[in-house]
Enzyme design. Structure first.
Site, mmCIF file in Angstrom:
data_model
loop_
_atom_site.group_PDB
_atom_site.id
_atom_site.type_symbol
_atom_site.label_atom_id
_atom_site.label_comp_id
_atom_site.label_asym_id
_atom_site.label_seq_id
_atom_site.Cartn_x
_atom_site.Cartn_y
_atom_site.Cartn_z
ATOM 1 N N CYS A 2 0.855 -1.171 0.000
ATOM 2 C CA CYS A 2 0.000 0.000 0.000
ATOM 3 C C CYS A 2 0.899 1.231 0.000
ATOM 4 O O CYS A 2 2.005 1.197 0.531
ATOM 5 C CB CYS A 2 -0.936 0.121 1.194
ATOM 6 S SG CYS A 2 -2.071 -1.251 1.379
ATOM 7 N N ARG A 27 3.421 -0.152 -5.198
ATOM 8 C CA ARG A 27 3.229 -0.770 -3.885
ATOM 9 C C ARG A 27 1.889 -1.496 -3.760
ATOM 10 O O ARG A 27 1.616 -2.150 -2.749
ATOM 11 C CB ARG A 27 3.294 0.298 -2.791
ATOM 12 C CG ARG A 27 4.582 1.063 -2.782
ATOM 13 C CD ARG A 27 4.509 2.201 -1.804
ATOM 14 N NE ARG A 27 4.541 1.725 -0.444
ATOM 15 C CZ ARG A 27 5.652 1.526 0.253
ATOM 16 N NH1 ARG A 27 6.813 1.793 -0.285
ATOM 17 N NH2 ARG A 27 5.612 1.085 1.483
ATOM 18 N N TRP A 71 -2.979 -2.548 -1.562
ATOM 19 C CA TRP A 71 -2.722 -3.960 -1.823
ATOM 20 C C TRP A 71 -3.404 -4.691 -0.687
ATOM 21 O O TRP A 71 -2.982 -4.616 0.470
ATOM 22 C CB TRP A 71 -1.216 -4.225 -1.826
ATOM 23 C CG TRP A 71 -0.886 -5.635 -2.177
ATOM 24 C CD1 TRP A 71 -0.778 -6.178 -3.436
ATOM 25 C CD2 TRP A 71 -0.627 -6.709 -1.267
ATOM 26 N NE1 TRP A 71 -0.462 -7.515 -3.351
ATOM 27 C CE2 TRP A 71 -0.367 -7.864 -2.030
ATOM 28 C CE3 TRP A 71 -0.589 -6.812 0.117
ATOM 29 C CZ2 TRP A 71 -0.076 -9.101 -1.468
ATOM 30 C CZ3 TRP A 71 -0.304 -8.053 0.684
ATOM 31 C CH2 TRP A 71 -0.048 -9.177 -0.113
ATOM 32 N N ASN A 95 -0.729 2.181 5.788
ATOM 33 C CA ASN A 95 0.079 1.133 5.176
ATOM 34 C C ASN A 95 0.598 0.265 6.296
ATOM 35 O O ASN A 95 1.198 0.776 7.245
ATOM 36 C CB ASN A 95 1.249 1.754 4.403
ATOM 37 C CG ASN A 95 2.274 0.715 3.988
ATOM 38 O OD1 ASN A 95 1.907 -0.405 3.630
ATOM 39 N ND2 ASN A 95 3.541 1.061 4.031
ATOM 40 N N GLY A 96 0.360 -1.060 6.186
ATOM 41 C CA GLY A 96 0.839 -1.970 7.226
ATOM 42 C C GLY A 96 -0.227 -2.987 7.572
ATOM 43 O O GLY A 96 -1.222 -3.133 6.846
ATOM 44 N N GLU A 460 15.129 -18.627 -10.683
ATOM 45 C CA GLU A 460 14.763 -17.238 -10.949
ATOM 46 C C GLU A 460 13.963 -17.137 -12.254
ATOM 47 O O GLU A 460 12.979 -16.390 -12.332
ATOM 48 C CB GLU A 460 16.017 -16.353 -10.993
ATOM 49 C CG GLU A 460 15.796 -14.901 -11.350
ATOM 50 C CD GLU A 460 14.795 -14.152 -10.465
ATOM 51 O OE1 GLU A 460 14.372 -14.689 -9.432
ATOM 52 O OE2 GLU A 460 14.417 -13.032 -10.857
ATOM 53 N N LYS A 464 10.143 -15.619 -12.445
ATOM 54 C CA LYS A 464 9.801 -14.521 -13.353
ATOM 55 C C LYS A 464 8.620 -14.915 -14.225
ATOM 56 O O LYS A 464 7.670 -14.169 -14.392
ATOM 57 C CB LYS A 464 11.030 -14.211 -14.221
ATOM 58 C CG LYS A 464 11.410 -12.826 -14.475
ATOM 59 C CD LYS A 464 12.017 -11.999 -13.420
ATOM 60 C CE LYS A 464 11.458 -12.063 -12.049
ATOM 61 N NZ LYS A 464 12.226 -11.346 -11.057
ATOM 62 N N GLU A 467 5.207 -15.220 -12.231
ATOM 63 C CA GLU A 467 4.604 -14.021 -11.629
ATOM 64 C C GLU A 467 3.996 -13.081 -12.657
ATOM 65 O O GLU A 467 3.066 -12.358 -12.351
ATOM 66 C CB GLU A 467 5.577 -13.293 -10.713
ATOM 67 C CG GLU A 467 6.676 -12.528 -11.397
ATOM 68 C CD GLU A 467 7.568 -11.775 -10.417
ATOM 69 O OE1 GLU A 467 7.052 -11.160 -9.488
ATOM 70 O OE2 GLU A 467 8.799 -11.814 -10.605
ATOM 71 N N HIS A 483 13.137 -38.288 -9.791
ATOM 72 C CA HIS A 483 12.640 -38.731 -8.484
ATOM 73 C C HIS A 483 11.199 -38.283 -8.261
ATOM 74 O O HIS A 483 10.740 -38.222 -7.126
ATOM 75 C CB HIS A 483 13.570 -38.215 -7.375
ATOM 76 C CG HIS A 483 14.956 -38.753 -7.504
ATOM 77 N ND1 HIS A 483 15.280 -40.062 -7.261
ATOM 78 C CD2 HIS A 483 16.107 -38.179 -7.929
ATOM 79 C CE1 HIS A 483 16.570 -40.268 -7.498
ATOM 80 N NE2 HIS A 483 17.091 -39.126 -7.918
ATOM 81 N N LYS A 582 5.343 -4.255 -5.544
ATOM 82 C CA LYS A 582 6.799 -4.190 -5.630
ATOM 83 C C LYS A 582 7.472 -4.305 -4.267
ATOM 84 O O LYS A 582 8.522 -4.904 -4.130
ATOM 85 C CB LYS A 582 7.176 -2.857 -6.300
ATOM 86 C CG LYS A 582 8.661 -2.659 -6.519
ATOM 87 C CD LYS A 582 9.123 -3.427 -7.723
ATOM 88 C CE LYS A 582 10.593 -3.315 -7.996
ATOM 89 N NZ LYS A 582 11.096 -4.500 -8.712
#
Ligand code: F6R
Length: 587
Positions: A2, A27, A71, A95-96, A460, A464, A467, A483, A582
């Site tokens: 947020c 954010r 968010w 925010n939090g 990685e 990428k 997401e 396996h 982000k």
């Protein structure tokens, strides 16, 4: 997560707030809202969706207001749950996460108070109302003392339409004073363009914003001074510069980032040099892409200079009662320097005796303030939610540390300086992956394989892809395939293999052969041109020469490009993937 903004000044507040919110959308962007005092009465506009949905707020004429881009954590993304939230005379943005929100809400309900959202935030407005006896800041402070969790708050009160009261605990908050008023925001870029003198609040700090003054207090409402932040106007919103998306632009900036990063690796201070050379154990803590950078670096620390190195996901480390052996160097890696779990893990390692080095891209972040030494990745601001250039730069800085330790032991590590040129070559070669995209549009699961450092690159690449394309994807150690995971391979399953380590190349190619035999389509990213010609390979990118020890910094580039092109082909916005933000400033 947020983003919050606030402005108390002489200009119209609405355009200032909306401009700031746009710069904070990285954010979170599932709903947004603003509240502006217009002639003493408060007007609130809240919408589901992105900040651009708030355009109608521009007609508001008032000089004091707050704004929020969300968010969602508590309560679905909806207009009802969008901030600002109001109770009684108080309206606020947050925010939090308030961890004791449920218990506090029950208290309020027992007093007969009614709630109009499903958020944890609304309870804060109730609490401030409860404590209010005519002194705005005292009520905010009293309410804050009841909150557990993290918060950055900007609060309005109907009795003081010229003021905003702010407070923070474990969530970042920057305040600023310019010629025309006072500003507050979750992050500097949201207010940097206003030419303000900016200050980062510390935990417990309270700020009162008015057009004429910005007053800072500690948690006991005693006046405090905070150090003025040094920044350049480049912290203002970056431009796309002709690129369609920030992700593509930021990938194009990788070579420049790699040119700058080694300078950081040489820097730091004497304390770091000593801790690095004395370290008997290295603990790297990080999340997501930064965690993958740590995994790659482990190979360099152990391979080049034989220092035992562990890499732990920060959210696991912080709750696991970790053992911190003597002479531990803890390296916290974080692009934003604000990731809540990374901060908590780094703090814990430090409390238990580790020397804390931060590898971060943000000079004024919470991590920089907590660390014993800071290495800036200098990748430049990263806007796209999916990290690209910051990952390559983190790797270069971490490799630089490994090379420094090796040098102290009299071991010559390969030079880092050529990495930037190799990255340029890899970027050019990566354009070839655009032709791979049709094979990745079926919605089938995608597998990324590798061994050793190539496995870390594979992880990685997989992150990428998933997401920003929303395709299920897995990074797997090539030798582990048979396996269990081999059962998932069927005709046309896309498999991406990363092969840059000479000693492991044929081993990985065995796995390639096995998936090919079961109908998979194999795409190769390799340093070895001859492997690209094998019959199992549908298409390949051949990487330019690069020391094997550092190859993930270059080999990841075609994988970043693959994620980008597949996301665009699927009609997604690669810069703003669903459900993500982000900066993860909450647990
Ligand atoms: C993935 C991504 C995230 C971040 C993670 C840590 O593309 O960007 O996985 O790497 O949230 O963020 P920082 O590095 O800011 O601590």
């Amino acid at each position: 997560m947020c983003g919050i903004v606030g402005y108390a000044g002489r200009r119209d507040a609405a355009p200032v707030l909306l401009g700031g919110l746009q710069k904070l959308e990285y954010r979170g962007y599932d709903s947004a809202g603003v509240a502006v005092f217009e002639g003493g009465s408060l007007h609130i506009v809240r919408k589901k969706g992105r900040v651009k949905e708030l355009a109608e707020a521009l007609s508001l004429k008032g000089n004091v207001g707050v704004g929020h881009t969300r968010w969602a954590t508590h309560g679905a993304p909806s207009e009802r749950n969008a901030h600002p939230h109001t109770y009684g005379k108080f309206t606020l943005v947050h925010n939090g996460i308030i961890e004791n929100a449920l218990a506090l809400k029950e208290e309020c309900i027992a007093r007969g108070e009614k709630f109009s959202s499903d958020t944890d935030t609304e309870v804060i407005a109730h609490l401030i109302s409860w404590f209010y006896n005519g002194d705005f800041a005292v009520a905010v402070r009293a309410a804050a003392k009841r909150l557990a969790g993290s918060y950055a708050l900007a609060v309005l009160c109907a009795d003081f339409p010229d003021a905003i009261v702010c407070v923070r605990m474990k969530s970042p908050l920057i305040v600023g004073k310019g010629a025309d008023g006072a500003y507050v925001a979750s992050d500097l870029p949201a207010i940097a363009g206003e030419g303000v003198e900016a200050y980062a609040l510390e935990d417990g700090d309270i700020a009162i914003l008015r057009a004429e003054e910005l007053s800072l207090y500690d948690g006991d409402l005693r006046p405090v001074k905070r150090e003025k932040m040094q920044y350049s106007c480049r912290e203002d919103a970056p431009e796309l510069c002709g690129f369609r998306h920030f992700m593509k632009k930021e990938m194009a900036e990788i070579p420049v980032a790699l040119r700058r990063a080694p300078l950081s690796a040489e820097g730091g201070n004497d304390g770091l040099a000593e801790a690095l050379c004395r370290a008997e154990f290295i603990e790297i803590v990080a999340c997501g892409t930064a965690y993958h950078a740590g995994l790659c670096a482990k190979h360099a620390f152990e391979g080049l200079c034989r220092v035992p190195t562990e890499v732990t996901v920060a959210s696991e480390y912080r709750y696991r009662d970790p053992i911190v052996p003597r002479r531990t160097l803890c390296i916290a890696v974080s692009q934003s320097g604000e990731t809540a779990d990374t901060l908590a893990a780094a703090q814990l390692a430090r409390e238990r005796g580790a020397y804390l080095a931060a590898v971060t891209n943000v000079a004024y972040s919470s991590l920089t303030r907590m660390a014993d030494a800071v290495l800036f990745t200098q990748a430049g601001r990263e806007i796209a939610v999916a990290a690209t250039k910051s990952f390559n730069a983190q790797l270069t800085v971490l490799y630089g540390l490994a090379a420094r330790r090796a040098a102290a032991l009299g071991i010559a590590a390969p030079p880092l300086e050529g990495l930037s040129v190799a990255a340029e070559g890899a970027l050019a070669a990566a354009e070839g992956v655009r032709s791979w995209t049709p094979h990745f549009l079926s919605g089938k699961s995608v597998f990324f394989l590798g061994r050793g450092a190539d496995y870390c690159t594979a992880l990685e690449g997989s992150l990428k892809l998933k997401e920003i394309t929303y395709l299920p994807s897995e990074g797997y150690p090539a030798g582990e395939l048979k396996h269990g995971t081999l059962a998932l391979i069927e005709k046309n399953t896309p498999v991406v293999a990363v092969v840059t380590q000479a000693a492991l190349a044929e081993k990985t190619m065995n796995a390639v052969h096995e998936v090919y035999a079961r109908g998979a389509k194999v795409f190769l990213v390799t340093s070895f041109a001859e492997l690209a010609r094998r019959e199992e390979v549908t298409a390949a990118v051949v990487l330019p020469p690069c020391p094997e020890e550092y190859s993930p910094a270059v080999a990841v580039i075609p994988l970043q490009a693959l994620a980008y092109y597949v996301a665009v082909a699927r009609g997604n916005d690669p810069d703003k993937p669903r459900n993500l933000a982000k900066s993860v400033t909450v647990e």
